[in-house]
Every structure is written in structure tokens, then in C-alpha cells.
Design a protein around this motif. Sequence first.
Motif, PDB file in Angstrom:
ATOM      1  N   ALA A 120       5.694   4.185  11.261  1.00  0.00           N
ATOM      2  CA  ALA A 120       5.341   3.369  10.099  1.00  0.00           C
ATOM      3  C   ALA A 120       4.747   2.038  10.554  1.00  0.00           C
ATOM      4  O   ALA A 120       3.743   1.580  10.008  1.00  0.00           O
ATOM      5  N   ALA A 121       5.350   1.439  11.581  1.00  0.00           N
ATOM      6  CA  ALA A 121       4.829   0.171  12.104  1.00  0.00           C
ATOM      7  C   ALA A 121       3.402   0.357  12.610  1.00  0.00           C
ATOM      8  O   ALA A 121       2.526  -0.473  12.358  1.00  0.00           O
ATOM      9  N   ASP A 122       3.168   1.489  13.296  1.00  0.00           N
ATOM     10  CA  ASP A 122       1.825   1.759  13.818  1.00  0.00           C
ATOM     11  C   ASP A 122       0.834   2.048  12.691  1.00  0.00           C
ATOM     12  O   ASP A 122      -0.359   1.822  12.838  1.00  0.00           O
ATOM     13  N   SER A 123       1.335   2.573  11.584  1.00  0.00           N
ATOM     14  CA  SER A 123       0.447   2.985  10.486  1.00  0.00           C
ATOM     15  C   SER A 123       0.134   1.856   9.514  1.00  0.00           C
ATOM     16  O   SER A 123      -0.792   1.975   8.718  1.00  0.00           O
ATOM     17  N   CYS A 124       0.914   0.796   9.557  1.00  0.00           N
ATOM     18  CA  CYS A 124       0.723  -0.280   8.575  1.00  0.00           C
ATOM     19  C   CYS A 124      -0.641  -0.948   8.775  1.00  0.00           C
ATOM     20  O   CYS A 124      -0.918  -1.482   9.846  1.00  0.00           O
ATOM     21  N   PRO A 125      -1.494  -0.931   7.757  1.00  0.00           N
ATOM     22  CA  PRO A 125      -2.845  -1.479   7.912  1.00  0.00           C
ATOM     23  C   PRO A 125      -2.856  -2.990   8.096  1.00  0.00           C
ATOM     24  O   PRO A 125      -3.803  -3.544   8.640  1.00  0.00           O
ATOM     25  N   GLU A 126      -1.806  -3.651   7.665  1.00  0.00           N
ATOM     26  CA  GLU A 126      -1.728  -5.111   7.791  1.00  0.00           C
ATOM     27  C   GLU A 126      -0.925  -5.540   9.014  1.00  0.00           C
ATOM     28  O   GLU A 126      -0.803  -6.734   9.283  1.00  0.00           O
ATOM     29  N   ASN A 127      -0.367  -4.536   9.706  1.00  0.00           N
ATOM     30  CA  ASN A 127       0.404  -4.837  10.911  1.00  0.00           C
ATOM     31  C   ASN A 127       1.549  -5.815  10.661  1.00  0.00           C
ATOM     32  O   ASN A 127       1.747  -6.748  11.457  1.00  0.00           O
ATOM     33  N   VAL A 128       2.260  -5.607   9.602  1.00  0.00           N
ATOM     34  CA  VAL A 128       3.316  -6.570   9.248  1.00  0.00           C
ATOM     35  C   VAL A 128       4.725  -6.057   9.543  1.00  0.00           C
ATOM     36  O   VAL A 128       5.696  -6.764   9.289  1.00  0.00           O
ATOM     37  N   ILE A 129       4.812  -4.819  10.086  1.00  0.00           N
ATOM     38  CA  ILE A 129       6.128  -4.294  10.447  1.00  0.00           C
ATOM     39  C   ILE A 129       6.317  -4.457  11.943  1.00  0.00           C
ATOM     40  O   ILE A 129       5.492  -3.998  12.720  1.00  0.00           O
ATOM     41  N   SER A 130       7.386  -5.156  12.320  1.00  0.00           N
ATOM     42  CA  SER A 130       7.673  -5.227  13.754  1.00  0.00           C
ATOM     43  C   SER A 130       9.022  -4.587  14.041  1.00  0.00           C
ATOM     44  O   SER A 130       9.972  -4.720  13.263  1.00  0.00           O
ATOM     45  N   CYS A 148       0.816  -1.225   0.000  1.00  0.00           N
ATOM     46  CA  CYS A 148       0.000   0.000   0.000  1.00  0.00           C
ATOM     47  C   CYS A 148       0.847   1.272   0.000  1.00  0.00           C
ATOM     48  O   CYS A 148       0.376   2.330  -0.393  1.00  0.00           O
ATOM     49  N   GLY A 149       2.092   1.168   0.472  1.00  0.00           N
ATOM     50  CA  GLY A 149       2.991   2.315   0.429  1.00  0.00           C
ATOM     51  C   GLY A 149       2.889   3.276   1.603  1.00  0.00           C
ATOM     52  O   GLY A 149       3.581   4.291   1.632  1.00  0.00           O
ATOM     53  N   ILE A 150       2.045   2.973   2.578  1.00  0.00           N
ATOM     54  CA  ILE A 150       1.889   3.885   3.718  1.00  0.00           C
ATOM     55  C   ILE A 150       3.194   4.008   4.499  1.00  0.00           C
ATOM     56  O   ILE A 150       3.593   5.111   4.875  1.00  0.00           O
ATOM     57  N   CYS A 151       3.886   2.886   4.701  1.00  0.00           N
ATOM     58  CA  CYS A 151       5.148   2.965   5.458  1.00  0.00           C
ATOM     59  C   CYS A 151       6.142   3.878   4.744  1.00  0.00           C
ATOM     60  O   CYS A 151       6.907   4.592   5.393  1.00  0.00           O
ATOM     61  N   ILE A 152       6.107   3.869   3.423  1.00  0.00           N
ATOM     62  CA  ILE A 152       7.016   4.718   2.659  1.00  0.00           C
ATOM     63  C   ILE A 152       6.613   6.186   2.811  1.00  0.00           C
ATOM     64  O   ILE A 152       7.467   7.055   2.983  1.00  0.00           O
ATOM     65  N   SER A 153       5.313   6.450   2.775  1.00  0.00           N
ATOM     66  CA  SER A 153       4.924   7.852   2.905  1.00  0.00           C
ATOM     67  C   SER A 153       5.195   8.376   4.310  1.00  0.00           C
ATOM     68  O   SER A 153       5.485   9.551   4.488  1.00  0.00           O
ATOM     69  N   VAL A 154       5.165   7.492   5.305  1.00  0.00           N
ATOM     70  CA  VAL A 154       5.466   7.913   6.673  1.00  0.00           C
ATOM     71  C   VAL A 154       6.980   8.018   6.906  1.00  0.00           C
ATOM     72  O   VAL A 154       7.451   8.893   7.621  1.00  0.00           O
ATOM     73  N   CYS A 155       7.748   7.163   6.266  1.00  0.00           N
ATOM     74  CA  CYS A 155       9.172   7.034   6.607  1.00  0.00           C
ATOM     75  C   CYS A 155       9.977   6.620   5.383  1.00  0.00           C
ATOM     76  O   CYS A 155      10.515   5.516   5.326  1.00  0.00           O
ATOM     77  N   ASP A 156      10.084   7.534   4.425  1.00  0.00           N
ATOM     78  CA  ASP A 156      10.736   7.127   3.169  1.00  0.00           C
ATOM     79  C   ASP A 156      12.253   7.092   3.266  1.00  0.00           C
ATOM     80  O   ASP A 156      12.927   6.651   2.341  1.00  0.00           O
TER      81      ASP A 156
END
Length: 58
Positions: free
Chosen positions: A47-57, A12-20
Motif C-alpha cells: 500500500a505504501a508503494d502504491s500510494c500516488p502521493e507517497n504519504v504512507i511510511s 483516492c482509496g488505493i491503499c484500501i483496495s490494496v490492503c483493506d
Amino acid sequence: MVKIDREKCIGCGICISVCDEVFELDDDMKSRVKKGADTNKECVKEAADSCPENVISV
Ligand code: SF4
């Protein structure tokens, strides 16, 4: 140490928009940590908190 469950990443790219400075999409449209990126940056947690799939730890 940052881990991305790439199987479940939907690109989705949200982690990139939060923390590129740290995240990028690869050719498979999955997120990965940029080479040499400083993963201690504050935005990594955001970015971890923003990930809609919760796949960043962190
Ligand atoms: S926010 Fe999550 S699902 Fe979206 S690209 Fe980043 S790791 Fe993948």
C-alpha cells in the motif's frame, strides 16, 4: 509502525483496495489505520508503494 501524512492524503482509496484489512477512509475521506489492525502485514508495504502521493511510511 505505519504513519500516514493525512494532510497530504487525497482519499483516492488505493491503499484500501490494496490492503483493506489495515486501511480505511474516515469521514473526512482520508486514510487511517483501522483500530487493532495488524500493521505488520505484507500488504502494508504494498500500500505504501502504491500510494500516488507517497504519504504512507512504514
Ligand atoms: S493511497 Fe495514499 S493518497 Fe490514496 S487514500 Fe491511501 S494514503 Fe491517501
